[in-house]
Design an enzyme around this catalytic site. Structure first.
Site, short mmCIF file in Angstrom:
data_model
loop_
_atom_site.label_atom_id
_atom_site.label_comp_id
_atom_site.label_asym_id
_atom_site.label_seq_id
_atom_site.Cartn_x
_atom_site.Cartn_y
_atom_site.Cartn_z
N LEU A 208 51.33 32.57 26.92
CA LEU A 208 51.55 31.28 27.60
C LEU A 208 53.01 31.04 27.97
CD1 LEU A 208 49.24 29.10 25.36
CD2 LEU A 208 48.75 29.92 27.68
N CYS B 113 44.03 28.10 22.06
CA CYS B 113 45.36 28.15 21.46
C CYS B 113 45.29 27.90 19.96
CB CYS B 113 46.25 27.06 22.06
SG CYS B 113 46.25 27.06 23.81
N GLY C 88 39.74 36.51 37.96
CA GLY C 88 41.00 36.71 37.24
C GLY C 88 41.57 38.10 37.47
N THR C 89 41.26 39.01 36.55
CA THR C 89 41.83 40.36 36.56
C THR C 89 41.68 41.06 37.92
OG1 THR C 89 41.38 40.49 34.20
CG2 THR C 89 41.71 42.58 35.34
C1 LIG Z 1 47.57 38.17 32.28
C2 LIG Z 1 46.60 37.08 31.93
C3 LIG Z 1 47.08 35.80 31.64
C4 LIG Z 1 46.19 34.75 31.33
N1 LIG Z 1 46.67 33.50 31.07
C5 LIG Z 1 45.80 32.48 30.81
C6 LIG Z 1 46.26 31.14 30.61
O1 LIG Z 1 47.46 30.85 30.69
N2 LIG Z 1 45.33 30.18 30.33
C7 LIG Z 1 43.99 30.46 30.26
O2 LIG Z 1 43.20 29.55 30.00
N3 LIG Z 1 43.52 31.72 30.48
C8 LIG Z 1 44.38 32.72 30.75
N4 LIG Z 1 43.90 33.99 30.98
C9 LIG Z 1 42.44 34.24 30.92
C10 LIG Z 1 41.83 34.26 32.33
O3 LIG Z 1 42.05 33.04 33.01
C11 LIG Z 1 40.33 34.56 32.27
O4 LIG Z 1 39.69 33.59 31.47
C12 LIG Z 1 40.02 35.93 31.68
O5 LIG Z 1 40.95 36.88 32.11
C13 LIG Z 1 38.60 36.42 32.04
O6 LIG Z 1 38.43 36.53 33.44
P1 LIG Z 1 38.63 37.93 34.24
O7 LIG Z 1 37.84 38.98 33.48
O8 LIG Z 1 38.12 37.66 35.61
O9 LIG Z 1 40.10 38.23 34.20
C14 LIG Z 1 44.78 35.03 31.29
C15 LIG Z 1 44.33 36.34 31.59
C16 LIG Z 1 45.20 37.35 31.91
C17 LIG Z 1 44.65 38.71 32.24
#
Ligand SMILES: Cc1cc2nc3c(=O)[nH]c(=O)nc-3n(C[C@H](O)[C@H](O)[C@H](O)COP(=O)(O)O)c2cc1C
Length: 303
Positions: free
Chosen positions: A73, A130, A265-266
């Site tokens: 974060l 968190c 996301g990713t």
């Molecule tokens: C580099 C990175 C940073 C992330 N930062 C946050 C964040 O600040 N707050 C949050 O709720 N989720 C955060 N996530 C989680 C993503 O928003 C998401 O829930 C998770 O990656 C699953 O989705 P995906 O498989 O499409 O990436 C983060 C994920 C990644 C990969």
């Protein structure tokens, strides 16, 4: 062209495609690749009451069909956001949503209250994954009581659409979803990352600086889909599904399972234009199957 519009609480989305927090910066970083206004919404980076440095490097590791991160974060705090970032994003004509994190309910509520004052931010997404500093560092989102304590505090301080993002690192996602809705959430997004680990066998050490991190990407999709399906049947608020969505087919699976919208996301790290391609792919699927609105396929999964 089918009607792609959906509603999440007080928000009208042009289409069900949003971006996931932490993977799309403040949106601006992607403005050279796509028209940001073509998206249903943008969830910006995690924001906390006070600035946070994040964890030491290394904080990313590639895994089979996914990645691990322990960014922690990193952000400059809510005041910096309001003063320096908000003016740059406030006129983007889509739903600009701030992801809010904290280490005690009071922090979350204070951060949310500051964002409540920003006219062009119609919603926040609470990250309840968190650690709760007052209760030994266990994440708020892993017990119904812990999750509800944050949501109640924020609900009193925040008057617009409140989305709560659930952690998948739990045994019974439905009980947590229900307690969060009872505490005042307008919508649930799920899932956040799954706790994981990688080891460097030459160094005989964990790859990530703090040993563990959050797993995301295609590897988590079946878990995410199962949780969305279970939660969508159990609560009466709109669900935003995410976790491993790489293409339109994945997104449509989440919609059929009961998600009203999805986040990517990713996949943004692999193809910065993936969001608009997924929106187009959803439209093609609807046309091909003779649907006039995306709402016709939400939760339409057959037994
Ligand atoms: C580099 C990175 C940073 C992330 N930062 C946050 C964040 O600040 N707050 C949050 O709720 N989720 C955060 N996530 C989680 C993503 O928003 C998401 O829930 C998770 O990656 C699953 O989705 P995906 O498989 O499409 O990436 C983060 C994920 C990644 C990969």
């Amino acid at each position: 062209m089918a009607d792609l519009r959906v509603k999440i609480g007080g928000l009208d989305l042009k289409n069900p495609v949003m971006t996931a927090s932490g993977t799309f910066g403040y949106g601006l970083e992607f403005a050279d690749f796509i028209n940001l206004e073509d998206l249903g919404g943008i969830i910006v980076k995690g924001t906390t009451l006070n600035p946070r440095e994040g964890n030491p490097y290394p904080r990313m590791a590639e895994t089979a069909s996914g990645m691990l991160n322990c960014v922690g974060l990193q952000n400059k705090g809510v005041d910096y956001f309001c003063k320096n970032i908000y003016p740059q994003i406030k006129d983007i004509n889509t739903n600009m949503i701030v992801n809010v994190s904290g280490s005690c309910p009071e922090d979350y509520a204070e951060c949310a209250a500051r964002i409540d004052e920003l006219e062009h931010i119609p919603a926040i997404e609470l990250n309840i994954s968190c650690p709760n500093v007052k209760q030994g560092g266990m994440a708020f989102g892993v017990t119904p009581e812990g999750a509800a304590s944050v949501v109640k505090a924020v609900r009193e301080a925040y008057h617009k659409t409140l989305i709560v993002k659930l952690s998948p690192n739990v045994t019974d996602i439905v009980s947590i979803a229900k307690s969060v809705v009872d505490a005042g959430a307008d919508s649930l997004s799920l899932i956040n990352t799954l706790m994981g680990m990688a080891i460097d066998i030459e160094k005989q050490r964990p790859v990530l600086s703090i040993a563990t991190g959050g797993l995301s990407g295609p590897a988590v999709k079946p878990v995410a889909l199962r949780m969305v399906w279970q939660v969508a049947k159990a609560v009466n608020v709109p669900i935003i599904g995410l976790g491993g969505i790489m293409n339109a087919t994945d997104a449509i699976e989440f919609l059929l399972a009961g998600a009203t919208a999805i986040q990517i996301g990713t996949a943004n790290f692999i193809d910065p234009t993936i969001t608009v391609k997924v929106a187009q792919g959803i439209n093609e699927y609807l046309d091909k199957h003779g649907y006039s609105s995306v709402n016709e396929i939400i939760g339409a999964l057959k037994d």
